[in-house]
Design an enzyme around this catalytic site. Structure first.
Site, PDB file in Angstrom:
ATOM      1  N   ASP A 103      87.806  77.980  63.752  1.00 43.93           N
ATOM      2  CA  ASP A 103      89.157  78.378  64.132  1.00 43.93           C
ATOM      3  C   ASP A 103      89.131  79.226  65.399  1.00 43.93           C
ATOM      4  O   ASP A 103      88.101  79.822  65.728  1.00 43.93           O
ATOM      5  CB  ASP A 103      89.812  79.193  63.008  1.00 43.93           C
ATOM      6  CG  ASP A 103      89.960  78.386  61.733  1.00 43.93           C
ATOM      7  OD1 ASP A 103      90.002  77.141  61.821  1.00 43.93           O
ATOM      8  OD2 ASP A 103      90.014  79.007  60.656  1.00 43.93           O
TER       9      ASP A 103
HETATM   10  N1  URA Z   1      86.526  78.227  57.394  1.00 45.20           N
HETATM   11  C1  URA Z   1      87.632  78.756  57.972  1.00 45.20           C
HETATM   12  O1  URA Z   1      88.573  79.132  57.294  1.00 45.20           O
HETATM   13  N2  URA Z   1      87.647  78.850  59.305  1.00 45.20           N
HETATM   14  C2  URA Z   1      86.627  78.496  60.097  1.00 45.20           C
HETATM   15  O2  URA Z   1      86.710  78.645  61.314  1.00 45.20           O
HETATM   16  C3  URA Z   1      85.485  77.944  59.493  1.00 45.20           C
HETATM   17  C4  URA Z   1      85.459  77.818  58.128  1.00 45.20           C
END
Ligand code: URA
Length: 241
Positions: A103
C-alpha cells in the site's frame, strides 16, 4: 535487438547519449565500427565494444527496494510518485515492475524486476511464499488473536484467510506485532486486524520467502540482489519446470 537499445539498457546513457557514442565512432560490433544505432545485434553472439569496454548484456534486472511511505506500487501514474520513479534512468531502462503490491502507506521490502516468470512464482497463491510484516496496531493484541489468525480469519467480504503466524512483541493500547502470511489479498494485514476489531497504524514488510530487507538500505534506497538472493529466486523458477 537494436544496438542503440542494447547500449541504453546496459548503462551507456539515454538514447541521445548512445547516439553521440555511435557518431563519435566509439562503438564496434565484431571489430567493425558501427555508427548506425538501428542495426540489429545478438547480444549473446556479437562482440560489442564501447571505448575498449566490452558490453555485457543483462536481460533481467532484480532489485531490492526499501519502499518508503508515500509512493505507490505501480510503474507509471499521472498523479502519484511510483516505486519505479525511485530508480535511476539506467535501471528504469529495463522496464522493471513491482512484484506484488504494498500500500501507499506501507514501507519495507519490495522486489522489482522485469522477469515476469519470477514475479509469477513469487506471487502465485499455489507457492505459499511467506511474507513477514512488522506492524503497530491500535488496540490490545491478545493470545486469542494468535489462535484466530492461526485458524484463519473471515474478512469482511466473507473470505477466510489461510493460517497466519502472529507474534506479539509488545501488547498494550498500541501493540507491536509481527505477522507472517502466505497469501497477498488486497490490504490483507489491515483487514485481518480489522476483523478482530483493531487498526493497523504502521506497516512494514520485512521479508518475502528467503529475501530479507537489507537493514543497510535506508527508505527509498535500493540495490540489485546478491548472488545468493538471486540463486534463491532462480531456484523458484526452476521448481516450476
Ligand atoms: N497487507 C496490507 O494491508 N497492506 C500491505 O501493503 C501489505 C499487506
Amino acid at each position: 535487438m537494436r544496438l542503440d537499445k542494447l547500449l541504453a539498457n546496459t548503462g551507456f546513457g539515454s538514447r541521445k547519449d548512445v547516439k553521440g557514442l555511435l557518431k563519435k565512432k566509439q562503438v564496434t560490433v565484431n571489430d567493425l565500427v558501427q555508427k548506425d544505432g538501428s542495426v540489429h545485434v545478438d547480444p549473446a553472439k556479437d562482440i560489442i565494444i564501447v571505448n575498449g569496454k566490452s558490453v555485457q548484456y543483462q536481460k533481467y534486472l532484480y532489485i531490492m527496494l526499501h519502499k518508503p511511505q508515500g509512493c505507490i506500487s505501480a510503474t507509471v501514474d499521472d498523479k502519484e510518485r511510483t516505486v519505479v520513479d525511485l530508480l535511476s534512468e539506467s535501471h528504469q531502462h529495463f522496464n522493471p515492475f513491482p512484484v506484488g503490491r504494498l500500500d501507499k502507506d506501507t514501507e519495507g521490502l519490495l522486489l522489482l524486476t522485469n522477469d515476469g516468470e519470477l514475479a509469477h512464482q513469487l506471487t502465485s497463491p499455489k507457492k505459499k511464499i511467506k511474507k513477514t510484516y512488522a506492524a503497530r496496531v491500535s488496540g490490545l493484541v491478545t493470545d486469542e488473536d494468535i489462535v484466530l489468525f492461526k485458524r484463519g480469519i473471515v474478512l469482511e467480504d466473507g473470505y477466510k484467510t489461510k493460517p497466519a503466524e502472529l507474534i506479539i512483541l509488545q501488547a498494550g493500547d498500541i501493540s507491536e506485532i509481527e505477522l507472517t502470511i502466505t497469501e497477498g489479498k488486497y490490504h490483507q494485514v489491515k483487514r485481518m486486524f480489522e476483523a478482530v476489531g483493531k487498526k493497523v497504524t504502521y506497516l512494514k514488510r520485512l521479508s518475502m520467502g528467503e529475501l530479507q530487507l537489507d537493514g543497510t538500505l535506508i527508505k527509498g534506497e535500493y540495490r540489485e540482489l546478491t548472488e545468493e538472493e538471486l540463486s534463491y529466486c532462480l531456484s523458484l523458477k526452476k521448481e516450476k519446470s
